[in-house]
Write a protein that holds these residues in place. Structure first.
Motif, short mmCIF file in Angstrom:
data_model
loop_
_atom_site.label_atom_id
_atom_site.label_comp_id
_atom_site.label_asym_id
_atom_site.label_seq_id
_atom_site.Cartn_x
_atom_site.Cartn_y
_atom_site.Cartn_z
N TYR A 10 0.84 -1.20 0.00
CA TYR A 10 0.00 0.00 0.00
C TYR A 10 0.87 1.25 0.00
O TYR A 10 0.73 2.15 -0.82
CB TYR A 10 -0.90 -0.05 1.23
N GLN A 13 3.05 1.49 -3.30
CA GLN A 13 2.28 1.84 -4.51
C GLN A 13 1.88 3.31 -4.49
O GLN A 13 1.83 3.95 -5.52
CB GLN A 13 1.04 0.96 -4.62
N LEU A 14 1.57 3.81 -3.31
CA LEU A 14 1.15 5.22 -3.22
C LEU A 14 2.34 6.15 -3.03
O LEU A 14 2.16 7.36 -2.98
CB LEU A 14 0.16 5.39 -2.06
N GLN A 15 3.54 5.57 -2.91
CA GLN A 15 4.76 6.37 -2.70
C GLN A 15 4.59 7.35 -1.54
O GLN A 15 4.89 8.54 -1.66
CB GLN A 15 5.15 7.07 -4.00
#
Lengths: 362, 362, 362, 362
Positions: A10, A13-15
């Motif tokens: 999570y 992926q969202l950096q």
């Protein structure tokens, strides 16, 4: 993949490491920490993320419009993405509720550390305007300069290059201009419609003359005359050309005729999606105007109407763009040229037939 | 009571027999039933119910303001009812989403049976404007006539009579003018504030002169001069008097000073509710403007911009009221006269003390 | 017509004399005037007006669905009116913001004069539920009684009679069941889809067996097995029959297949409007649930969770209807049976061809 | 600084280079680009920015609550920031409108590349829950594990450490428990209130016995008995202790008494802000519940109700948290213990006096 923890996924992926470390308060740096600068920064960051999303949707929509012949199946994603843009503008409008919890005094406490940054100086936002169809010549000046004077060269070039490609407005115009049904075989929509309009006015004149007298008759006749004049503005090609030159209309006459045709016969299967398209563009224009308006009101609340100076204030500029920077107003104006259903001529069966699905008709 | 069925009670209390039998479609009567007229009627009926509610809340709010001395406990209901009015306007704005599901063609189909009825010709709405503080002399003409030319005599009288009583704006002005702390014993807020503003500009000038030279110095000095000029507009009584005559300000100088005092020292216990009051009135003004704006856009979508006639169109009138018919803009303008917290003088302890609760201090 | 003043017209058409004289406060009658009862009354009156509008739209929608063969042109008004219903529910949800400005103490001050009236005892609301498709057998009891025990006989009969006509849910089911493309000539969608699903699982199994080992392989294989089982619930007719009996599914298998077909091939011209229809019904269901939920929260805020009594409280009843009184959940459940686009079989050209417009194809 | 272009400032301050380069689509990496993954990523990034903002506001609010004695001036920022949190949750709820423009089929196209990431597995969100007052023991399991099983160690520790500090709920409880007026000198609110409640029931009993007979009398007497029982739940200390143990109440009895006192006498100057505080916390709780609910509905729309497996589905988990993960429900429950204003005892003048401002009283 299998060994990674969900949270890692999570977060990666969202950096989040980048995202949640991109807020540095200028007021902190200056030694006078102002609590509400955090909201101000994140608010504008969220705007930039939404801008990126809008541009991403426009990429796809404009790619489809740029096909030599748009596919019928393109209408489904185009409508989906346009409605998404409408809803994004609605979110951006609503978000101002949050910013307005900031007392103006709190804004004064970090304003001096900001320079002149504002959501409306965003390069992405300028791109959105240009790509929707706001033309350079129609733009208001910002503090006596062109709207892009203050952008860095790279950004100016990006805007220039997007100005060289057809905007969504021009793509729409070209697409409308290709609508086949307006003139199909023997059928000439424009002639039919003009006749119907004249018939309507003739009938009204007769009815009035049979029931009214004297001054009230004269007044009503005059109203009918004004009505005929109004319609002449689109029936008479020369008048329309002048109106284009004056900036009263932007859409070419064939595009305008097609838009009216679609509006009137919107229940025909092949016109249902095009009518939704016109409505979605009206919605885009309305929401953009609403967002500008709320933005202007918010600025007025936060910084008042400073003035007395030679230059117009930020508030004045923003409020003026509300009315000047609109794009699809021609689609609003069309409503002036509608007549009651009972006066509208039925489509000839051979035209109507072609607008249906192959399956339906056998 | 005990024998009545719950449904009977519900239905009787709401007078559903009246309410649900008050929709008669003009288009039905004319023999050309138009489906969407039902929505049009009920939409405006709901508006009238909300108008009645707003007037009902204003009755209570204005009664409290009309006391020789407002009770401290009055602030609680006043704030509750003002926030309710704000939320009602928000609902009325949002409701337009529903009306905009009506295709403009559907509107044309019953429009001719309506005459010129519109939500903005509502007597209740005119009363709301007047009671909030919109003055007759500030109102735009409607089709060359006064805004109430078309109302029946009884309604005209109701409006005239409400014009003779103090509006909420004037009640606010009087109440602000009575604020004691602006000048309490030795303490003179206005003098303190003026000194602080001048000190701030002096410090800035010094800082600039130490770091800048030539043209950029000149430019910054000029900016500071403009800043001083701006503040002179409120520090110099004569300039303020002229501004009142010009219509640039409406609030008297004492009221304006009190409003600034409340804004700056809003955390003091006795000022917390007054600051919420000022904010609520800014909200009322903003929401009224937003509602007018959406109403204008909706009209533009439904009937276009008809024109060419001598008279201004409905759309133009409505759009002009958005900027002309505002009431509490002075409270927005105040933000121009705020300075950073670090430049604001602390309250003297004996003033601050009196703003606290008896319990707290002993 | 010409002599009537506009205001008279406006006021007459809206029957303002009736409308604005239909608010009588019970607390006034009892001698203990409670300010906030006015809001309470008008709030519910507005709800009843919106209910009337929803029923009016349903009349038209259901009339079109009841045709032996729905016209393709019917989709335009059906979608318009369904989206209108969605937006009306959204308004009714948002209106609760206004009611929640009422302090619970204010509610206590007039509650005893109301009896048990509540928006959820409205006959019109019961009709909406029934006509959308909420069946009597699925309804929760209200205080140990049937939901309509307390209605007067005339109202009970109206509900009974609407129960005897097909609900929108059943009309949808019948309409879906007639979708021709699911099985057209040689083409059998269901068989194609089943094969594609099995192929997808086979491919996954192969990929997993080539890369994983031991426990993690076993775990993944088990997950695939669960996936296959899930799909069997719709591929195996007997299982679906059992699920219908259990209340897990309501839609017949043919209707369900058609809905899946429309969802997957939604870009095909003839499926664009049907897909919008399915989406609009999902929206109706969601908004109805959201409105119930907000209503329940508002009740909890106003009256707490009274209890200890044998009967369930109002709050509990309302909160339970949020999950029990849903109607189109089958359309939500469909999402579990979608597979990635890359695994979906292309439509045979002869099927795809028939879904297009006559004009397009020549 | 002086040479920097405004755009540079804007772009640098917002760190747009980081922000606008933090979106990498997993579906692109996998070779099957899915258009809607961009929306999905940015949607969750915006959520994380809002979460950061909420935590930032909570930092300030909780710092003020943690003072040995909260300053009266603290109420102003606390209320401002709490209302901001409410509005942020409202935005996060509304944003789901945008996400729901994504067809479930589009979600399936990139879902397999995401793993199990979801907004509810966000560490920041877990912190918000914990800091507001959701206790570990009250949390539902996520797929058979504790809610933080899947977080990385660093995050687990952050949550553990926030669990060790008092939550906003516990800070509120302590602050309420210190309210002086509930027992001030001779004045004992609780005794006064208990007497008033009993008097109210006695009066009702008398009135009923004078007018009713037989069965209807018995029924009403029983209702009064239930009413007395309900109040005993808070008047009887032992019953309240049991209710705490059962989880029916969370607030200590002194806190609960103070909350009731504030609710009833909310117009007293010193209680106006505290009443707004209680209302704001009710709003926070409501909005959090509404957001959870919409999130659950959105998940249901996107992935259906997958099931049949041992584990509960994501939808079921989310929907269950709507009712289980609430925090300030005690403040809702208080409404059950209000009585009509006419039955409420007036405050003794010496108590009322101390609640006023020093200035007001002399």
């Amino acid at each position: 993949m299998s060994s990674a923890l969900p949270w890692d996924q999570y977060s990666n992926q969202l950096q989040l490491d980048k995202l949640l470390n991109a807020q540095h308060l200028q007021s902190n740096a200056a030694g006078f920490p102002a609590h509400d600068e955090m909201l101000f920064i994140q608010f504008h960051q969220i705007y930039e993320l939404w801008f990126k999303q809008i541009l991403f949707e426009l990429d796809d929509i404009q790619m489809r419009f740029s096909r030599e012949k748009m596919l019928e199946s393109d209408m489904q994603p185009i409508l989906t993405y346009l409605n998404r843009i409408v809803l994004i503008f609605k979110q951006m409008e609503g978000m101002i509720d949050v910013l307005e919890t900031m007392p103006p005094q709190s804004f004064v406490d970090f304003r001096e550390y900001l320079g002149t940054a504002s959501g409306f100086q965003s390069m992405q936002f300028r791109l959105i305007e240009t790509r929707l169809g706001l033309e350079r010549s129609k733009r208001l000046c910002v503090f006596h300069g062109a709207f892009d004077d203050n952008l860095k060269n790279e950004s100016k070039e990006q805007i220039r290059s997007s100005e060289e490609r057809p905007s969504l407005f021009r793509q729409l115009e070209a697409w409308l201009g290709r609508t086949p049904f307006v003139q199909l075989g023997q059928y000439k929509f424009w002639q039919e419609y003009r006749d119907a309009v004249h018939r309507m006015f003739d009938d009204r004149t007769q009815a009035i003359m049979a029931t009214l007298h004297g001054e009230s008759l004269a007044k009503e006749l005059e109203a009918i005359e004004r009505g005929r004049d109004k319609f002449d503005g689109i029936f008479d090609e020369n008048k329309h050309t002048v109106a284009i030159e004056n900036g009263q209309w932007r859409l070419s006459l064939p595009a305008l005729q097609a838009a009216l045709f679609i509006t009137i016969y919107r229940s025909e299967p092949i016109l249902q999606a095009p009518y939704q398209l016109l409505t979605a563009l009206v919605d885009v224009d309305e929401l953009l105007a609403r967002w500008r308006f709320r933005h202007a009101l918010m600025v007025q609340r936060m910084i008042g109407m400073s003035s007395g100076t030679g230059g117009s204030s930020g508030y004045e500029y923003l409020m003026n763009t509300v009315r000047s920077h609109r794009i699809f107003t021609d689609l609003f104006a069309l409503s002036s040229y509608l007549i009651p259903t009972k006066s509208i001529p039925a489509l000839p069966p051979e035209v109507s037939h072609k607008m249906n699905y192959i399956y339906t008709t056998g």
